[in-house]
Design a protein around this motif. Structure first.
Motif, PDB file in Angstrom:
ATOM      1  N   SER A 232       0.825  -1.205   0.000  1.00 32.77           N
ATOM      2  CA  SER A 232       0.000   0.000   0.000  1.00 32.77           C
ATOM      3  C   SER A 232       0.860   1.256   0.000  1.00 32.77           C
ATOM      4  CB  SER A 232      -0.940  -0.004   1.212  1.00 32.77           C
ATOM      5  OG  SER A 232      -0.221  -0.189   2.410  1.00 32.77           O
TER       6      SER A 232
ATOM      7  N   SER B 173     -11.340  -0.437 -14.127  1.00 31.04           N
ATOM      8  CA  SER B 173     -10.915  -1.434 -13.154  1.00 31.04           C
ATOM      9  C   SER B 173      -9.537  -1.098 -12.614  1.00 31.04           C
ATOM     10  CB  SER B 173     -10.886  -2.815 -13.820  1.00 31.04           C
ATOM     11  OG  SER B 173     -10.522  -3.799 -12.902  1.00 31.04           O
ATOM     12  N   SER B 174      -9.364  -1.274 -11.302  1.00 36.97           N
ATOM     13  CA  SER B 174      -8.079  -1.006 -10.676  1.00 36.97           C
ATOM     14  C   SER B 174      -7.131  -2.169 -10.894  1.00 36.97           C
ATOM     15  CB  SER B 174      -8.266  -0.757  -9.176  1.00 36.97           C
ATOM     16  OG  SER B 174      -8.775  -1.916  -8.551  1.00 36.97           O
TER      17      SER B 174
ATOM     18  N   ARG C 205     -13.280  -1.049  -8.906  1.00 37.77           N
ATOM     19  CA  ARG C 205     -13.175   0.384  -9.190  1.00 37.77           C
ATOM     20  C   ARG C 205     -12.186   1.069  -8.279  1.00 37.77           C
ATOM     21  NH1 ARG C 205     -19.170   2.030  -8.570  1.00 37.77           N
ATOM     22  NH2 ARG C 205     -18.253   4.085  -8.475  1.00 37.77           N
ATOM     23  N   GLY C 206     -11.840   0.469  -7.157  1.00 36.70           N
ATOM     24  CA  GLY C 206     -10.841   1.044  -6.273  1.00 36.70           C
ATOM     25  C   GLY C 206     -11.431   2.069  -5.325  1.00 36.70           C
ATOM     26  N   GLY C 207     -10.558   2.573  -4.466  1.00 33.91           N
ATOM     27  CA  GLY C 207     -11.012   3.509  -3.438  1.00 33.91           C
ATOM     28  C   GLY C 207     -11.474   4.835  -3.962  1.00 33.91           C
ATOM     29  N   ASP C 208     -11.005   5.234  -5.164  1.00 29.90           N
ATOM     30  CA  ASP C 208     -11.413   6.536  -5.694  1.00 29.90           C
ATOM     31  C   ASP C 208     -12.655   6.434  -6.564  1.00 29.90           C
ATOM     32  OD1 ASP C 208     -10.286   5.124  -7.720  1.00 29.90           O
ATOM     33  OD2 ASP C 208      -8.942   6.705  -8.404  1.00 29.90           O
TER      34      ASP C 208
ATOM     35  N   GLY D 143      -0.012  -1.428  -4.846  1.00 29.09           N
ATOM     36  CA  GLY D 143      -1.130  -2.180  -5.396  1.00 29.09           C
ATOM     37  C   GLY D 143      -0.797  -3.595  -5.792  1.00 29.09           C
TER      38      GLY D 143
ATOM     39  N   SER E 143      -5.131  -3.793  -8.839  1.00 28.95           N
ATOM     40  CA  SER E 143      -4.979  -4.808  -7.810  1.00 28.95           C
ATOM     41  C   SER E 143      -6.107  -5.818  -7.809  1.00 28.95           C
ATOM     42  CB  SER E 143      -4.880  -4.152  -6.432  1.00 28.95           C
ATOM     43  OG  SER E 143      -6.054  -3.435  -6.145  1.00 28.95           O
TER      44      SER E 143
ATOM     45  N   LYS F 139     -14.622  -3.080  -5.381  1.00 29.12           N
ATOM     46  CA  LYS F 139     -13.209  -3.418  -5.262  1.00 29.12           C
ATOM     47  C   LYS F 139     -12.486  -3.191  -6.589  1.00 29.12           C
ATOM     48  CE  LYS F 139     -12.467  -7.013  -2.829  1.00 29.12           C
ATOM     49  NZ  LYS F 139     -12.327  -8.422  -2.375  1.00 29.12           N
TER      50      LYS F 139
ATOM     51  N   THR G  77      -1.251 -10.284  -8.672  1.00 28.05           N
ATOM     52  CA  THR G  77      -1.173  -9.250  -9.700  1.00 28.05           C
ATOM     53  C   THR G  77       0.111  -9.490 -10.480  1.00 28.05           C
ATOM     54  OG1 THR G  77      -0.061  -7.741  -8.172  1.00 28.05           O
ATOM     55  CG2 THR G  77      -2.450  -7.541  -8.349  1.00 28.05           C
TER      56      THR G  77
END
Length: 1284
Positions: free
Chosen positions: A132, A546-547, A538-541, A257, A549, A536, A157
């Motif tokens: 992180s 897709s993110s 889409r990520g935290g933002d 990530g 991770s 998950k 990943t």
């Protein structure tokens, strides 16, 4: 010798019974028969010896019955042997490994928290970690100094990770990690490098799901790495020797990530390497626990002899000389299990280790990795284990192990179709049909994580595809097409099997009813999982991509499952026992294919929860919409009849005689009949599990308004438990159970699944289709490039230029390698994403969503709330289906038979002011750009009422700073075919209908046309300027860079299209240039001269043409003819139209040309046009005869300019006085106009042209309120078109 009265057999009988193929039977089974001399009375002891792998006659029958206590006493005697072997292994670890206790135990190897630089977060347990921080590094709490050791890293990943070994002297910083110091060695598969201070090429590109083996041989001083068991070579040798307890630590460095799972030996290695030991020693009792499981398997073998179908056991049954175990199976099996649980509970880490190894092996052997599976035998094992209290933790560990193995299991061509994750998925699906196991899984903390693992699909990289597709073929190659087709078919069959199990698992979750205090309906668990997966991804933002991770294959699998449920229809016979393990797919018409009345709940668009509130809507953000666009509470649902937006005579629906493409009998594979081949197999059946076939042709005749509940067949229950008690409910309960709100959060409806599916497509599936399209396009381009190279190679061989020949061979080999790689990727895409049922489902989805959007567009408020991904997913899937390989249907019927309303949607909304996102509008406009290139699709536009009424005017309005490129391409496609030198290539995609419509729009809406014409002049002038500057820059450098060449070629193509549009305007609307003020005619003349000057000024014609040509294009399509021809056409159009209106207009054209201050340049340009090689280019073209008119125009222009030159010489003496009154902008006309209020002066033509784009004075930047013509003392109040 046999006793009297007994039927004895000599030891040689086993050899006779094992003749032929049966000679391969195990020695244990042969011994079981050959020692049956006393089998009549003492065979049970011999059978027990076989089960427990004991010496002959070592078991003596007890005085009492054979019970659990007797069995456990026998097994405990065996345990002593394994205890002795364990002591020998521990000495090896004492001499080579040091483990520092970090709170996990003295024998547990984990990451040392004190060594961490950056930040790691634990995802599941201490060994599944994610970085992180921007760059995080850490060492394990164990080091080695002699011997051969290894650990495994499973990649969650596939980004930048450095995996390897490091000493304590290796410093970790936010920029330096493993491999960035002397005693530090690492492998990075993302960049295919090995690191020891400096990077060097090494290894293969890794992928998600790869298992990397990190090996260190301290005896030889070498470090090497393995990828999925494949040796990558010795990475480092002559590594420094270290002293005891000061050795090399396993160490990792991860970018932000990146996620991986570390296995130092806590469970068996996925790919063990001979001679290398795990850093963490296996539990001492694991060997005895594994022995117990082998005993249980032999017990099951003996117990199942009667039902075995092998020839070996058929002969055994005939002689009937093995002991019956019906009465003894229970005490023996319970004794084995009791000892097993006692063993694993008394040893730290043994449960995890044995589950990941021997326990999975036992279940796989019992269940069988391939069809037909032994459901009854597996049920017997599970029921046996579920009797013991320690089974819960064992089963949870089993589910997690199966999930992880699904992530890492690669497809193997020789094992297909039961390859990859199929064996683990099939086993998990059947285990989870037991209500207790399902409930246990749902309650676990790792439910979502393990569910993701089951839905993960390992994607092969370049090296993997070489094994999966060993032979490649493309048109024109000499390779074997049959071999490649066979590989593709084999892969397709394997993918189908895996997708079947994904659907079965998801159906189990959908039908699962959690036993909570508040009653829940089926689907709530599945809904929560899908929502969490999307969040998950889409990520935290909350980005709409897709993110990195999150594994995108989870989204793809969910999309595929939902698509099949909605398209093919399914039912689940949940009332039967777990032993059936059958789910019937395709037993009816899916939701997407139902005709008649359709409904959609608007509450789905108005949700304001964490999952939905951040999703952008086409009308803006949700908070903004809630403030300004209130939705009527009565509008809780929209309803419409399928096909209601099409004309009655052209309407094609699921209820009409002519079916849509998705349900056309001619487009469905013949012979796939579901209702005969997908029947439920009862629990007593011993037959194999037949594969689930795709939707059959009978669906075309059954498309109707049936609901989901109609697809469920009522079958009698074969279980003593009811559906509610069992924990599952068939999907017909979704509609039959009472509820206060039809679309309450508890009920999972088809419309909500459709909503999920569109977002899953947008996030995870669309990139795959784009990659596939790029691969197919690249393959065609590369094959053309190879053909060109081979032709050039032939030419150079004739000239004997060896150096150029060598370079060409290198280039050709590079093209060939890229092409082979691309073909393999195309085979993979065809096998995975272009199966026929997916194409049918995508087509039906497009039909459904198009109608939904068109119905919602008639609503004054709800339309604003539509998520952008509805439109984006629709358009993307539409074009993915259109470009699919192999094609879904022919282009002639692709739009006509089901998707004609798609044209209505894109035409109606590409300039809709309610859509605030310019990207969404561009997406719709780009769709028109693509479709109008094809004659079959143009026909649909010409017969579409919305396109005829709206498109011409909308296109002219949309020609602005952002959309001018796609609008240019569309107008060019509509207008081409009738210009000068354009009829030779038979422009089949042009449209006479829209040419007439454009002409009428321009005539009747003069203000709109003049505004468009002004932007057209400005844009063409800009593109030619950019093109000229790029050409000049390359000529000065005497080289053509790839990027600059592409830029030149694109700008030139656009300029040619703009010139053709201008030619169309002069042909169809000539009065705009020949009538009224001469400003448009003057601007047109200046533009012609401007373009001619730039084209002629290119010193090297060959260099000019080479600059425009892109790889694979022919010379006749990429030379200056493309820009010169419309210029000739413009001049000829002006001459032709002016001659029909009298002599005055012809004089006006000539006057404007002669009024230019560069008559010599114009004359040279006209001569250049006349001397151009038109005869070869226009051979057989009707345009060739028109060149005589151009020659007449040139002669006339020359005479007038020569006469004007004589007059100029006569008046030269007074010229200096008149120059003071000339316009200082054009230096050609008299300054006859004054600006107000600043009183600056210029000619009327210059100020009128300037006010088209700006309302400020060119001298002082003051706002011009009016202009005053000095010559006739008239005041003209003019306002700029840009003024408010």
């Amino acid at each position: 010798m046999s006793s009297p009265g007994r039927t004895g057999f000599s030891p040689g009988l086993a050899v006779l019974l094992s003749s032929g193929d049966e000679a391969k039977a195990s020695s244990q089974k042969s011994r079981l028969v050959s020692y049956h001399d006393e089998i009549g009375h003492q065979d049970i002891e011999r059978t027990i010896e076989h089960i427990f792998d004991l010496p002959h006659k070592s078991v003596v029958r007890p005085r009492g019955p054979i019970d659990v206590g007797f069995v456990r006493s026998v097994l405990r005697n065996q345990a002593r042997k394994f205890d002795l072997g364990c002591g020998k292994d521990t000495r090896k670890y004492d001499d080579g490994v040091l483990i520092v206790d970090k709170g996990a135990g003295q024998t547990k190897v984990v990451l040392d928290d004190s060594s961490v630089c950056g930040k790691f977060k634990s995802i599941c347990g201490p060994l599944l970690i994610e970085s992180s921080a921007s760059f995080s590094s850490a060492r394990a709490n164990a080091c080695v100094w002699n011997g051969k050791w290894m650990y495994e890293v499973t990649l969650e990943t596939s980004g930048v990770q450095q995996l390897g070994w490091a000493t304590l002297s290796c410093p970790f910083t936010d920029q330096k990690g493993v491999g960035d110091a002397d005693d530090s060695y690492a492998f990075d598969g993302r960049r295919m490098t090995k690191w020891n201070n400096d990077p060097k090429p090494y290894g293969q590109m890794w992928a998600v799901g790869d298992v990397i083996g990190c090996c260190i041989n301290l005896d030889a001083g070498e470090i090497s790495f393995y990828r999925n068991g494949n040796f990558l070579g010795v990475a480092f040798d002559f590594i420094r020797k270290v002293g005891p307890r000061k050795g090399y630590y396993p160490a990792i460095s991860l970018s932000e990530g990146e996620r991986c799972h570390l296995n130092f030996g806590s469970h068996p290695f996925r790919y063990p390497v001979d001679g290398f030991d795990p850093i963490e020693a296996p539990p001492c009792s694991w060997m005895f626990a594994a022995y117990l499981l082998r005993c249980l398997f032999r017990l099951l073998e003996v117990q199942n002899l009667e039902k075995s179908e092998s020839a070996y056991f058929q002969k055994l049954r005939r002689v009937k000389k093995f002991a019956p175990l019906r009465e003894l199976f229970r005490p023996i099996s319970e004794g084995i299990c009791a000892e097993f649980f006692s063993t694993i509970e008394g040893s730290q880490g043994c449960s995890e280790y044995i589950t990941w190894g021997s326990f999975i092996t036992l279940l796989t052997d019992v269940f069988r990795a391939r069809e037909p599976h032994d459901f009854l035998c597996l049920d017997q094992v599970l029921e046996l284990f579920l009797q013991f209290p320690g089974c819960s933790s064992l089963l949870l560990e089993l589910i997690m192990a199966l999930s992880c193995m699904c992530k890492t299991a690669p497809l193997v061509l020789t094992e297909c179709p039961f390859s990859g994750p199929y064996p683990f998925l099939a086993l998990a699906c059947h285990i989870l049909r037991h209500k207790d196991v399902m409930h246990l899984w749902w309650k676990s903390e790792d439910f979502a994580l393990s569910f993701e693992g089951f839905l993960t699909m390992k994607i092969p990289n370049k090296q993997d595809l070489q094994y999966l597709v060993p032979s490649v073929w493309w048109p024109g190659s000499s390779e074997d097409e049959v071999s490649m087709t066979l590989s593709m078919t084999t892969l397709s069959d394997a993918i189908k099997k895996i997708e079947e199990k994904h659907r079965e698992l998801c159906t189990l979750v959908i039908c699962f009813v959690p036993p909570t205090s508040s009653p829940q309906l089926p689907g709530s668990v599945f809904r929560s999982f899908v929502q969490s997966s999307i969040l998950k991804a889409r990520g935290g933002d909350h980005r709409m991509t897709s993110s990195g991770s999150f594994n995108d294959t989870v989204l793809v699998s969910l999309y595929t499952v939902i698509l099949h449920l909605l398209s093919e229809g399914y039912s689940m016979d949940s009332s039967g026992p777990a032993s059936s393990s059958r789910i019937n797919y395709g037993n009816g018409v899916g939701f997407l294919h139902k005709g008649g009345k359709r409904r959609f709940p608007t509450q789905l668009l108005l949700r304001n929860d964490a999952y939905y509130n951040v999703i952008p809507r086409i009308g803006g953000s949700l908070n903004h919409l809630l403030m300004f666009y209130q939705v009527d509470a009565k509008e809780d649902e929209v309803q419409w009849d399928e096909g209601c937006m099409n004309d009655e005579e052209t309407r094609i629906t699921h209820t009409t005689v002519q079916k849509p493409c998705c349900c056309s009998i001619t487009d469905v594979t013949v012979g796939l009949i579901f209702k005969e081949n997908a029947k439920y197999i009862p629990s007593t059946s011993k037959g194999p599990c037949k594969p689930m076939h795709e939707r059959s042709a009978h669906v075309a005749a059954e498309c109707s308004g049936r609901s989901f509940s109609d697809e469920i067949e009522d079958k009698p229950s074969t279980s003593a438990q009811s559906e509610i008690e069992y924990g599952y409910q068939a999907l017909h309960h979704l509609e039959s159970m009472p509820m206060t709100n039809q679309f309450s959060p508890e009920a999972l409806k088809e419309e909500e699944l459709l909503d999920f599916m569109l977002l899953l497509y947008h996030l995870g599936v669309a990139p795959n289709f784009r990659q596939a399209s790029d691969a197919f396009y690249f393959m065609s381009q590369q094959s053309q490039s190879i053909s060109l190279l081979e032709e050039t190679d032939r030419q150079i061989r004739e000239k004997s230029c060896m150096e150029q020949l060598r370079r060409l061979k290198e280039a050709r080999n590079s093209y060939h390698e890229e092409l082979v790689d691309c073909v393999r990727h195309c085979v993979w895409y065809r096998a995975t994403i272009f199966s026929s049922w997916k194409q049918r489902g995508m087509y039906a989805t497009c039909m459904w969503v198009v109608e939904l959007l068109l119905v919602l567009s008639d609503s004054s408020s709800i339309f604003h709330y539509i998520p952008e991904f509805y439109v984006e997913s629709l358009v993307d899937s539409f074009h993915a289906l259109r470009r699919s390989d192999p094609p879904f249907v022919s282009p002639a019927v692709f739009l006509k038979h089901g998707l004609a309303s798609f044209v209505t949607l894109v035409v109606k909304h590409f300039d809709d002011p309610r859509i605030v996102s310019a990207d969404v509008k561009d997406l719709l406009l780009q769709s028109i750009t693509v479709l109008v290139q094809y004659r079959e699709f143009m026909f649909v536009f010409e017969n579409n009422r919305e396109a005829i009424n709206r498109m011409p005017r909308s296109l002219l309005s949309a020609f602005d700073n952002r959309s001018w490129i796609p609008v240019t391409n569309i107008l060019f496609q509509l207008c081409k075919g009738l210009g000068f030198a354009s009829s030779k290539n038979a422009e089949s995609s042009s449209s006479a209908t829209f040419q007439v419509l454009l002409r009428e729009t321009c005539i009747h809406e003069e203000e709109l046309f003049l505004s468009f014409l002004n932007r057209l002049f400005n844009t063409l002038s800009w593109t030619m300027t950019e093109f000229s500057m790029s050409i000049r820059e390359m000529q000065d450098k005497h080289q053509v860079a790839d990027l600059q060449q592409r830029k030149c070629s694109v700008i030139f193509d656009i300029s040619c299209s703009l010139a053709r549009i201008l030619e169309f305007c002069t042909r169809e609307i000539p009065h705009a240039f020949l009538m009224g003020p001469d400003m448009n005619l003057r601007r047109l003349t200046e533009l012609i001269v401007f373009i001619l000057n730039h084209i002629i000024s290119a010193a090297d014609a060959e260099f000019f043409d080479m600059t425009l040509r892109r790889p694979g294009q022919h010379q006749e399509k990429t030379n200056r003819t493309m820009i010169l021809a419309p210029l000739v056409g413009i001049i000829l159009n002006l001459m032709e139209n002016s001659s029909t209106s009298g002599h005055r207009e012809l004089n006006d054209v000539i006057t404007v040309f002669t009024s230019m201050d560069c008559p010599a340049t114009i004359h040279f340009g006209l001569q250049y046009l006349l001397s151009y090689n038109w005869s070869n280019i226009l051979r057989g073209d009707a345009s060739l005869a028109k060149l005589a008119q151009l020659e007449e125009f040139s002669h006339y222009f020359r005479r007038i300019t020569m006469s004007a030159d004589g007059d100029e010489e006569q008046g030269f003496s007074t010229g200096s006085e008149e120059e003071e009154d000339n316009c200082c902008i054009c230096y050609n006309c008299e300054s006859d106009t004054t600006f107000e209020p600043c009183h600056h002066r210029s000619c009327y033509g210059c100020i009128s042209r300037h006010l088209l784009n700006s309302q400020r004075c060119f001298f002082c930047n003051a706002v011009v309120t009016s202009v005053s013509r000095i010559s006739d003392s008239r005041i003209h109040s003019l306002r700029s078109p840009l003024a408010p």
